[in-house]
Design a protein around this motif. Structure first.
Motif, PDB file in Angstrom:
ATOM      1  N   GLY A   1       0.801  -1.311  -0.049  1.00  0.00           N
ATOM      2  CA  GLY A   1       0.103  -0.003  -0.056  1.00  0.00           C
ATOM      3  C   GLY A   1       0.828   0.959   0.067  1.00  0.00           C
ATOM      4  O   GLY A   1       1.958   1.280  -0.158  1.00  0.00           O
ATOM      5  N   GLY A   2       0.162   2.276  -0.099  1.00  0.00           N
ATOM      6  CA  GLY A   2       0.956   3.548  -0.169  1.00  0.00           C
ATOM      7  C   GLY A   2       2.050   3.991   1.172  1.00  0.00           C
ATOM      8  O   GLY A   2       3.045   4.383   0.826  1.00  0.00           O
ATOM      9  N   SER A   3       1.856   3.471   2.305  1.00  0.00           N
ATOM     10  CA  SER A   3       2.841   3.753   3.209  1.00  0.00           C
ATOM     11  C   SER A   3       3.996   2.865   2.795  1.00  0.00           C
ATOM     12  O   SER A   3       5.068   3.555   3.046  1.00  0.00           O
TER      13      SER A   3
ATOM     14  N   LEU B   1       5.707   4.789   0.060  1.00  0.00           N
ATOM     15  CA  LEU B   1       6.464   5.998   0.461  1.00  0.00           C
ATOM     16  C   LEU B   1       7.688   5.762   1.252  1.00  0.00           C
ATOM     17  O   LEU B   1       8.664   6.535   1.302  1.00  0.00           O
TER      18      LEU B   1
ATOM     19  N   HIS C   1       1.306  13.182   2.255  1.00  0.00           N
ATOM     20  CA  HIS C   1       0.677  12.305   2.995  1.00  0.00           C
ATOM     21  C   HIS C   1       1.677  12.258   4.162  1.00  0.00           C
ATOM     22  O   HIS C   1       2.910  12.008   4.177  1.00  0.00           O
TER      23      HIS C   1
ATOM     24  N   ALA D   1      -3.114  12.741  -6.331  1.00  0.00           N
ATOM     25  CA  ALA D   1      -3.633  14.237  -5.685  1.00  0.00           C
ATOM     26  C   ALA D   1      -3.222  14.198  -4.291  1.00  0.00           C
ATOM     27  O   ALA D   1      -3.063  13.198  -3.764  1.00  0.00           O
TER      28      ALA D   1
ATOM     29  N   TYR E   1      -4.017  14.029  -0.378  1.00  0.00           N
ATOM     30  CA  TYR E   1      -4.766  13.564   0.264  1.00  0.00           C
ATOM     31  C   TYR E   1      -6.008  14.517   0.786  1.00  0.00           C
ATOM     32  O   TYR E   1      -7.223  14.399   0.938  1.00  0.00           O
TER      33      TYR E   1
ATOM     34  N   ASP F   1       3.636  11.335  -5.249  1.00  0.00           N
ATOM     35  CA  ASP F   1       2.762  10.510  -4.436  1.00  0.00           C
ATOM     36  C   ASP F   1       1.213  10.352  -5.419  1.00  0.00           C
ATOM     37  O   ASP F   1       0.368  11.245  -5.080  1.00  0.00           O
TER      38      ASP F   1
ATOM     39  N   CYS G   1      -0.844   7.778  -4.711  1.00  0.00           N
ATOM     40  CA  CYS G   1      -1.517   6.944  -3.944  1.00  0.00           C
ATOM     41  C   CYS G   1      -2.839   6.978  -4.141  1.00  0.00           C
ATOM     42  O   CYS G   1      -3.925   5.997  -4.453  1.00  0.00           O
ATOM     43  N   LEU G   2      -3.129   8.140  -4.206  1.00  0.00           N
ATOM     44  CA  LEU G   2      -4.865   8.599  -4.049  1.00  0.00           C
ATOM     45  C   LEU G   2      -5.530   8.674  -5.601  1.00  0.00           C
ATOM     46  O   LEU G   2      -6.301   8.153  -6.297  1.00  0.00           O
TER      47      LEU G   2
ATOM     48  N   ASP H   1      -1.682   3.396  -5.717  1.00  0.00           N
ATOM     49  CA  ASP H   1      -2.332   2.333  -4.799  1.00  0.00           C
ATOM     50  C   ASP H   1      -3.530   1.746  -5.653  1.00  0.00           C
ATOM     51  O   ASP H   1      -4.488   2.283  -5.996  1.00  0.00           O
TER      52      ASP H   1
ATOM     53  N   HIS I   1      -5.167  -0.586  -4.225  1.00  0.00           N
ATOM     54  CA  HIS I   1      -6.211  -0.889  -3.309  1.00  0.00           C
ATOM     55  C   HIS I   1      -7.482   0.434  -3.160  1.00  0.00           C
ATOM     56  O   HIS I   1      -7.965   0.311  -2.340  1.00  0.00           O
ATOM     57  N   LYS I   2      -6.982   1.512  -3.708  1.00  0.00           N
ATOM     58  CA  LYS I   2      -7.820   2.586  -3.562  1.00  0.00           C
ATOM     59  C   LYS I   2      -8.698   2.390  -5.041  1.00  0.00           C
ATOM     60  O   LYS I   2      -9.390   1.804  -5.153  1.00  0.00           O
TER      61      LYS I   2
HETATM   62  C1  LIG Z   1      -3.998   6.782   1.032  1.00  0.00           C
HETATM   63  C2  LIG Z   1      -2.911   7.473   0.725  1.00  0.00           C
HETATM   64  C3  LIG Z   1      -1.471   7.141   1.274  1.00  0.00           C
HETATM   65  C4  LIG Z   1      -1.349   5.790   2.153  1.00  0.00           C
HETATM   66  O1  LIG Z   1      -1.552   4.805   1.694  1.00  0.00           O
HETATM   67  P1  LIG Z   1      -1.926   3.626   2.624  1.00  0.00           P
HETATM   68  O2  LIG Z   1      -2.501   2.636   1.560  1.00  0.00           O
HETATM   69  O3  LIG Z   1      -3.183   4.001   3.466  1.00  0.00           O
HETATM   70  O4  LIG Z   1      -0.841   3.158   3.336  1.00  0.00           O
HETATM   71  C5  LIG Z   1      -0.553   8.019   0.544  1.00  0.00           C
HETATM   72  N1  LIG Z   1      -0.720   9.116   0.134  1.00  0.00           N
HETATM   73  C6  LIG Z   1      -1.794   9.465  -0.387  1.00  0.00           C
HETATM   74  C7  LIG Z   1      -2.123  10.548  -1.313  1.00  0.00           C
HETATM   75  C8  LIG Z   1      -3.015   8.826   0.039  1.00  0.00           C
HETATM   76  O5  LIG Z   1      -4.383   9.268  -0.334  1.00  0.00           O
END
Ligand SMILES: *Cc1c(COP(=O)(O)O)cnc(C)c1O
Length: 463
Positions: free
Chosen positions: A119-121, A124, A152, A198, A200, A225, A227-228, A259, A261-262
């Motif tokens: 995942g994102g964490s 990063l 984030h 974008a 968070y 980043d 992730c979102l 991500d 998973h998003k």
């Molecule tokens: C959700 C998110 C993360 C962290 O991701 P996790 O999957 O919750 O670890 C990092 N950066 C952004 C912009 C996010 O929206």
């Protein structure tokens, strides 16, 4: 304990009156039918609010059939440890293709490569680690990364683990990173810049083109980043929305997190970390040649990983395909525009920046946390933001059901009326933010948050 205390416990431990609390293994195993009935009951109740489309973020797809299918795929590889490629070459196919599909969407060309993370964490964490290593190779002993205030928090978490200093760049009136501030913060210890696509908090795309110029000028890494936004913004661009360029087409971008998973609609627990070059990716690998347990190699933080998650993530990508993602994105951007219009229609509220799918708003006249209280009472679950106080609605597929945005507009109007003359001075949902932002306040808030984390691992108190 008083009634209030009991009520609080029931809110935190809602099952303590219904199901046995176990503090040790049951002597004989509980029957499968009984366990299934229990988990069914919990899942049904907990999913109800999300299914109704009243939750911001969190549940990105929510379709029962989609997830039943992913669970079918998961089941076949749930027990598989993907580290053991001799036994499970399917994992190589799935991971390689997940990375390639996401890289291709983000214009990675022939050179980009990547890894599947949890995942994102983790992505990063890898970014901070890779740029720290690169910095050390260049003689920087005490590395620093420049991160927008809206970057984030997982970047700060990684930096703490890795002993890297984060210097925060403020944002402009449009809530994207202030480039002059970034320029001024770059120094001899800087190893990388960060930006978001974008963000968070406010769903906004930082000026990646200009961050790229700074990164190239100073020979720094630039992590975006995504992730979102990584798996939703590309579809916005295809739909003709005004999305600033932010992916590998921008020459200074050296890595991107996105991500699955998003907005990839995969089960929770997977993300993708992409690098512009293989050389950069190698810096995140861990290999160890003289351990009695054998030769060891792992790409990221995790050791054993479930093949089920990787197979299900791959299955989400290939079953939805371009058309599936585009259709969902079209509905999400339409609902985003409707939510933005609902906020714009109310003079007391102000949309932050120029969002498309995750709409943040604040107010100079009323306390938005009171607005949140009233929305909660009407069954909505928005995300509270702070510094400044604000709320956001991150639109996902369940929010695009017929009638949801119309109902939100009506409930938001009522919530603003409530906030103009609230029954009590202190908003319920704002209490937690009251102390933050000052050193003394932060000490108190952090202590309270640690208490909440402790509580998450407590057994339900006896009834
Ligand atoms: C959700 C998110 C993360 C962290 O991701 P996790 O999957 O919750 O670890 C990092 N950066 C952004 C912009 C996010 O929206």
């Amino acid at each position: 304990m008083g009634d209030d205390g009991e009520r609080l416990l029931d809110a935190f431990f809602p099952y303590r009156r219904r199901f046995a609390t176990r503090s040790s293994l049951p002597a004989a195993g509980v029957g499968r039918a009984e366990v299934l009935a229990m988990v069914d009951e919990m899942a049904r109740e907990e999913d109800a609010i999300a299914r109704a489309g009243r939750v911001s973020g969190s549940i990105y797809h929510g379709g029962e059939e989609h997830f039943a299918f992913l669970a079918e795929v998961f089941r076949r590889f749930a027990h598989v440890n993907v580290l053991q490629r001799d036994m499970y070459p399917s994992a190589t196919k799935f991971e390689g293709e997940i990375v390639a599909m996401v890289a291709s969407l983000l214009h990675g060309g022939d050179q980009a490569c990547g890894v599947v993370t949890f995942g994102g964490s983790e992505s990063l964490f890898n970014a901070v680690q890779v740029y720290r290593e690169q910095g050390r190779e260049r003689g920087i002993e005490d590395p620093q990364v420049v991160v927008p205030l809206t970057g984030h928090v997982a970047i700060a978490k990684a930096a703490r683990y890795l002993d890297v200093e984060v210097v925060h760049a403020p944002v402009t009136d449009e809530y994207v990173v202030d480039l002059d501030a970034v320029r001024a913060l770059i120094g001899p210890r800087t190893v990388a810049l960060f930006g978001s696509a974008a963000t968070y908090p406010h769903g906004l795309v930082d000026p990646i083109d200009q961050l790229s110029e700074l990164a190239l000028e100073h020979d720094l890494g630039l992590h975006v980043d995504g992730c979102l936004g990584g798996l939703i913004l590309p579809w916005g661009e295809r739909l003709g929305l005004d999305v600033p360029r932010w992916d590998f087409r921008v020459p200074g971008v050296t890595s991107i997190s996105a991500d699955t998973h998003k907005y990839g609609y995969a089960p929770k627990g997977t993300g993708v970390m992409l690098y512009r070059s293989r050389d950069l990716r190698r810096r995140q690998y861990f290999t160890y040649a003289d351990w009695p347990g054998g030769l060891y190699a792992s790409p990221g933080i995790a050791g054993s990983r479930s093949g089920g998650l990787i197979a299900a993530t791959w299955a989400a990508l290939v079953t939805l395909g371009e058309r599936g993602y585009l259709e969902i994105a079209e509905r999400i951007f339409r609902a985003g525009a409707e939510i933005r219009a609902a906020v714009d229609a109310l003079g007391e509220l102000r949309v932050m920046g120029d969002p498309t799918f995750c709409v943040a708003f604040r107010s100079e006249e009323i306390d938005v946390y009171h607005v949140n209280d009233a929305l909660k009472d009407r069954g909505w679950r928005l995300n509270s933001l702070q510094l400044p106080p604000a709320l956001h609605f991150c639109v996902t597929l369940p929010n695009t059901q017929p009638g949801v945005t119309e109902q939100f507009a009506a409930d938001l109007r009522a919530a603003v009326e409530y906030a103009k003359d609230p029954p009590q001075a202190e908003p319920r949902s704002g209490a937690i933010y009251g102390g933050a932002g000052t050193p003394e306040g932060n000490v108190q808030v952090n202590a309270m948050l640690e208490g909440v984390l402790d509580a998450m691992f407590e057994l339900a108190p006896p009834v």
